[in-house]
Design a protein around this motif. Structure first.
Motif, PDB file in Angstrom:
ATOM      1  N   GLN A   1       0.779  -1.081  -0.070  1.00  0.00           N
ATOM      2  CA  GLN A   1      -0.148  -0.148   0.113  1.00  0.00           C
ATOM      3  C   GLN A   1       0.854   1.063  -0.061  1.00  0.00           C
ATOM      4  O   GLN A   1       1.700   1.338   0.914  1.00  0.00           O
ATOM      5  N   ASP A   2       0.399   2.281  -0.788  1.00  0.00           N
ATOM      6  CA  ASP A   2       0.946   3.496  -0.879  1.00  0.00           C
ATOM      7  C   ASP A   2       0.456   4.453   0.243  1.00  0.00           C
ATOM      8  O   ASP A   2      -0.625   3.952   0.998  1.00  0.00           O
ATOM      9  N   GLN A   3       1.117   5.666   0.386  1.00  0.00           N
ATOM     10  CA  GLN A   3       0.647   6.536   1.220  1.00  0.00           C
ATOM     11  C   GLN A   3      -1.057   6.987   1.363  1.00  0.00           C
ATOM     12  O   GLN A   3      -1.365   7.470   2.330  1.00  0.00           O
ATOM     13  N   ASN A   4      -1.452   6.665   0.090  1.00  0.00           N
ATOM     14  CA  ASN A   4      -3.009   6.931  -0.105  1.00  0.00           C
ATOM     15  C   ASN A   4      -3.686   5.741   0.042  1.00  0.00           C
ATOM     16  O   ASN A   4      -5.070   5.707  -0.173  1.00  0.00           O
ATOM     17  N   GLY A   5      -3.179   4.737   0.390  1.00  0.00           N
ATOM     18  CA  GLY A   5      -3.975   3.595   0.692  1.00  0.00           C
ATOM     19  C   GLY A   5      -4.108   2.710  -0.472  1.00  0.00           C
ATOM     20  O   GLY A   5      -4.949   1.483  -0.463  1.00  0.00           O
ATOM     21  N   ASN A   6      -3.693   2.945  -1.594  1.00  0.00           N
ATOM     22  CA  ASN A   6      -3.643   2.297  -2.936  1.00  0.00           C
ATOM     23  C   ASN A   6      -2.637   1.314  -3.139  1.00  0.00           C
ATOM     24  O   ASN A   6      -1.529   1.411  -2.345  1.00  0.00           O
ATOM     25  N   VAL A   7      -3.021   0.060  -3.492  1.00  0.00           N
ATOM     26  CA  VAL A   7      -2.281  -0.904  -3.605  1.00  0.00           C
ATOM     27  C   VAL A   7      -1.370  -0.774  -4.975  1.00  0.00           C
ATOM     28  O   VAL A   7      -1.626  -0.548  -6.017  1.00  0.00           O
TER      29      VAL A   7
ATOM     30  N   ASP B   1      10.204   7.467   8.531  1.00  0.00           N
ATOM     31  CA  ASP B   1       9.813   8.698   8.392  1.00  0.00           C
ATOM     32  C   ASP B   1       9.893   9.801   9.311  1.00  0.00           C
ATOM     33  O   ASP B   1       9.899   9.645  10.541  1.00  0.00           O
ATOM     34  N   GLN B   2      10.007  11.229   8.842  1.00  0.00           N
ATOM     35  CA  GLN B   2      10.560  12.108   9.657  1.00  0.00           C
ATOM     36  C   GLN B   2      11.750  12.109  10.516  1.00  0.00           C
ATOM     37  O   GLN B   2      12.206  13.103  11.499  1.00  0.00           O
ATOM     38  N   SER B   3      12.807  11.276  10.394  1.00  0.00           N
ATOM     39  CA  SER B   3      14.088  11.410  11.011  1.00  0.00           C
ATOM     40  C   SER B   3      14.880  12.348  10.078  1.00  0.00           C
ATOM     41  O   SER B   3      14.581  12.548   8.858  1.00  0.00           O
ATOM     42  N   ASP B   4      15.981  12.722  10.809  1.00  0.00           N
ATOM     43  CA  ASP B   4      16.612  14.054  10.050  1.00  0.00           C
ATOM     44  C   ASP B   4      17.253  13.315   8.775  1.00  0.00           C
ATOM     45  O   ASP B   4      17.095  13.946   7.894  1.00  0.00           O
ATOM     46  N   VAL B   5      17.949  12.317   8.775  1.00  0.00           N
ATOM     47  CA  VAL B   5      18.885  11.785   7.647  1.00  0.00           C
ATOM     48  C   VAL B   5      17.803  11.320   6.396  1.00  0.00           C
ATOM     49  O   VAL B   5      17.957  11.361   5.309  1.00  0.00           O
ATOM     50  N   CYS B   6      16.349  10.778   6.898  1.00  0.00           N
ATOM     51  CA  CYS B   6      15.703  10.368   6.022  1.00  0.00           C
ATOM     52  C   CYS B   6      14.777  11.385   5.323  1.00  0.00           C
ATOM     53  O   CYS B   6      14.460  11.433   4.359  1.00  0.00           O
TER      54      CYS B   6
ATOM     55  N   ALA C   1      -0.552   5.743   7.284  1.00  0.00           N
ATOM     56  CA  ALA C   1      -0.927   7.389   7.719  1.00  0.00           C
ATOM     57  C   ALA C   1       0.343   8.051   7.986  1.00  0.00           C
ATOM     58  O   ALA C   1       0.552   9.273   7.818  1.00  0.00           O
ATOM     59  N   SER C   2       1.800   7.352   8.527  1.00  0.00           N
ATOM     60  CA  SER C   2       2.749   7.967   8.610  1.00  0.00           C
ATOM     61  C   SER C   2       3.318   8.483   7.159  1.00  0.00           C
ATOM     62  O   SER C   2       3.908   9.564   7.131  1.00  0.00           O
ATOM     63  N   HIS C   3       3.366   7.577   6.159  1.00  0.00           N
ATOM     64  CA  HIS C   3       3.840   8.041   4.869  1.00  0.00           C
ATOM     65  C   HIS C   3       3.023   9.343   4.569  1.00  0.00           C
ATOM     66  O   HIS C   3       3.519  10.005   3.759  1.00  0.00           O
ATOM     67  N   ARG C   4       1.698   9.026   4.704  1.00  0.00           N
ATOM     68  CA  ARG C   4       0.947  10.216   4.104  1.00  0.00           C
ATOM     69  C   ARG C   4       1.205  11.644   4.629  1.00  0.00           C
ATOM     70  O   ARG C   4       1.403  12.591   4.148  1.00  0.00           O
ATOM     71  N   LYS C   5       1.613  11.514   6.110  1.00  0.00           N
ATOM     72  CA  LYS C   5       1.995  12.793   6.877  1.00  0.00           C
ATOM     73  C   LYS C   5       3.256  13.135   6.336  1.00  0.00           C
ATOM     74  O   LYS C   5       3.645  14.466   5.987  1.00  0.00           O
ATOM     75  N   PHE C   6       4.191  12.362   6.443  1.00  0.00           N
ATOM     76  CA  PHE C   6       5.691  12.403   5.787  1.00  0.00           C
ATOM     77  C   PHE C   6       5.645  13.232   4.453  1.00  0.00           C
ATOM     78  O   PHE C   6       6.243  14.061   4.026  1.00  0.00           O
TER      79      PHE C   6
ATOM     80  N   GLN D   1       3.153  14.674   2.655  1.00  0.00           N
ATOM     81  CA  GLN D   1       2.434  16.091   2.742  1.00  0.00           C
ATOM     82  C   GLN D   1       3.381  16.965   3.481  1.00  0.00           C
ATOM     83  O   GLN D   1       3.261  18.371   2.779  1.00  0.00           O
ATOM     84  N   LYS D   2       3.886  16.741   4.432  1.00  0.00           N
ATOM     85  CA  LYS D   2       4.828  17.699   5.085  1.00  0.00           C
ATOM     86  C   LYS D   2       5.931  18.323   4.518  1.00  0.00           C
ATOM     87  O   LYS D   2       6.417  19.449   4.313  1.00  0.00           O
ATOM     88  N   ASN D   3       6.557  17.221   3.519  1.00  0.00           N
ATOM     89  CA  ASN D   3       7.536  17.472   2.563  1.00  0.00           C
ATOM     90  C   ASN D   3       7.196  17.510   1.158  1.00  0.00           C
ATOM     91  O   ASN D   3       8.349  17.830   0.396  1.00  0.00           O
ATOM     92  N   ASN D   4       6.153  17.788   0.867  1.00  0.00           N
ATOM     93  CA  ASN D   4       5.724  17.920  -0.707  1.00  0.00           C
ATOM     94  C   ASN D   4       6.404  16.812  -1.705  1.00  0.00           C
ATOM     95  O   ASN D   4       6.885  17.276  -2.573  1.00  0.00           O
ATOM     96  N   LEU D   5       6.230  15.642  -1.135  1.00  0.00           N
ATOM     97  CA  LEU D   5       7.146  14.654  -1.842  1.00  0.00           C
ATOM     98  C   LEU D   5       6.249  14.328  -3.011  1.00  0.00           C
ATOM     99  O   LEU D   5       4.966  13.845  -2.821  1.00  0.00           O
ATOM    100  N   PRO D   6       6.790  14.309  -4.169  1.00  0.00           N
ATOM    101  CA  PRO D   6       5.885  14.125  -5.347  1.00  0.00           C
ATOM    102  C   PRO D   6       5.655  12.481  -5.791  1.00  0.00           C
ATOM    103  O   PRO D   6       5.294  12.248  -6.840  1.00  0.00           O
ATOM    104  N   PHE D   7       6.658  11.611  -5.149  1.00  0.00           N
ATOM    105  CA  PHE D   7       6.704  10.142  -5.417  1.00  0.00           C
ATOM    106  C   PHE D   7       5.704   9.299  -4.411  1.00  0.00           C
ATOM    107  O   PHE D   7       5.546   9.594  -3.133  1.00  0.00           O
ATOM    108  N   LEU D   8       5.635   8.121  -4.649  1.00  0.00           N
ATOM    109  CA  LEU D   8       5.080   7.295  -3.676  1.00  0.00           C
ATOM    110  C   LEU D   8       5.820   6.687  -2.580  1.00  0.00           C
ATOM    111  O   LEU D   8       7.102   6.303  -2.654  1.00  0.00           O
ATOM    112  N   LEU D   9       5.305   6.490  -1.473  1.00  0.00           N
ATOM    113  CA  LEU D   9       5.970   5.744  -0.406  1.00  0.00           C
ATOM    114  C   LEU D   9       5.251   4.777   0.110  1.00  0.00           C
ATOM    115  O   LEU D   9       3.901   4.731   0.250  1.00  0.00           O
ATOM    116  N   LEU D  10       5.745   3.563  -0.134  1.00  0.00           N
ATOM    117  CA  LEU D  10       5.098   2.129   0.426  1.00  0.00           C
ATOM    118  C   LEU D  10       5.265   1.594   1.689  1.00  0.00           C
ATOM    119  O   LEU D  10       6.547   1.612   2.186  1.00  0.00           O
ATOM    120  N   SER D  11       4.304   1.373   2.249  1.00  0.00           N
ATOM    121  CA  SER D  11       4.429   0.679   3.581  1.00  0.00           C
ATOM    122  C   SER D  11       4.677  -0.674   3.512  1.00  0.00           C
ATOM    123  O   SER D  11       3.974  -1.720   2.776  1.00  0.00           O
TER     124      SER D  11
END
Length: 149
Positions: A16-22, A42-47, A77-82, A84-94
């Motif tokens: 699943q991606d940050q939007n809940g889609n497979v 998500d949200q750590s300095d180096v990441c 949910a963590s990926h979605r927040k990460f 959104q906060k950083n304006n990431l234009p790519f998918l994050l997968l859980s």
């Protein structure tokens, strides 16, 4: 398990991606190269620096014919927040339980999961990989150097 290297076949990825889609990686093979990067948290300095470096280079990746995907064990949910906060234009997968991370053979660093980036060709085989745990923002640079050769 050994870490995947150039020439190895890509394991199946369906997460699943940050939007809940497979996201099923097989849907993307054959059309574009895939840049799959594994990061610990998500949200750590180096990441965050790494994700923002991929974001800032995103146009260069698309111009090179590649799709960027980030993976870690964080929740949707963590990926979605990460993202959104950083304006990431790519998918994050859980990746609960780090099943996919383990199938790639990513080695841990101290008590954290590893940080490694892979370029997968349109044929589904690894073309390039880069590992540098403390230098996350170098990952996009090294991968772009490879893609633009």
């Amino acid at each position: 398990m050994k870490t995947l290297k150039a020439g190895d076949k890509l394991p199946e990825i369906s997460l699943q991606d940050q939007n809940g889609n497979v996201f099923n990686i097989r849907d993307y093979l054959g059309n574009k190269k895939l840049v799959v990067y594994f990061y610990p948290k998500d949200q750590s300095d180096v990441c965050t620096k790494e994700a923002c470096a991929f974001r800032d280079s995103f146009e260069a990746f698309t111009d090179s014919g590649a799709i960027v995907v980030g993976i870690n064990s964080g929740t949707v949910a963590s990926h979605r927040k990460f993202a959104q906060k950083n304006n990431l234009p790519f998918l994050l997968l859980s990746d609960p339980g780090n099943k996919i991370l383990k199938s790639f053979g990513i080695k841990p660093w101290l008590f954290l999961t590893g940080r490694e980036t892979f370029v997968i060709g349109t044929d589904g085989k690894i073309e390039f990989s880069y590992r540098a745990f403390l230098n996350g923002d170098a990952h996009p640079e090294k991968v772009l150097e490879f893609l633009q050769k």
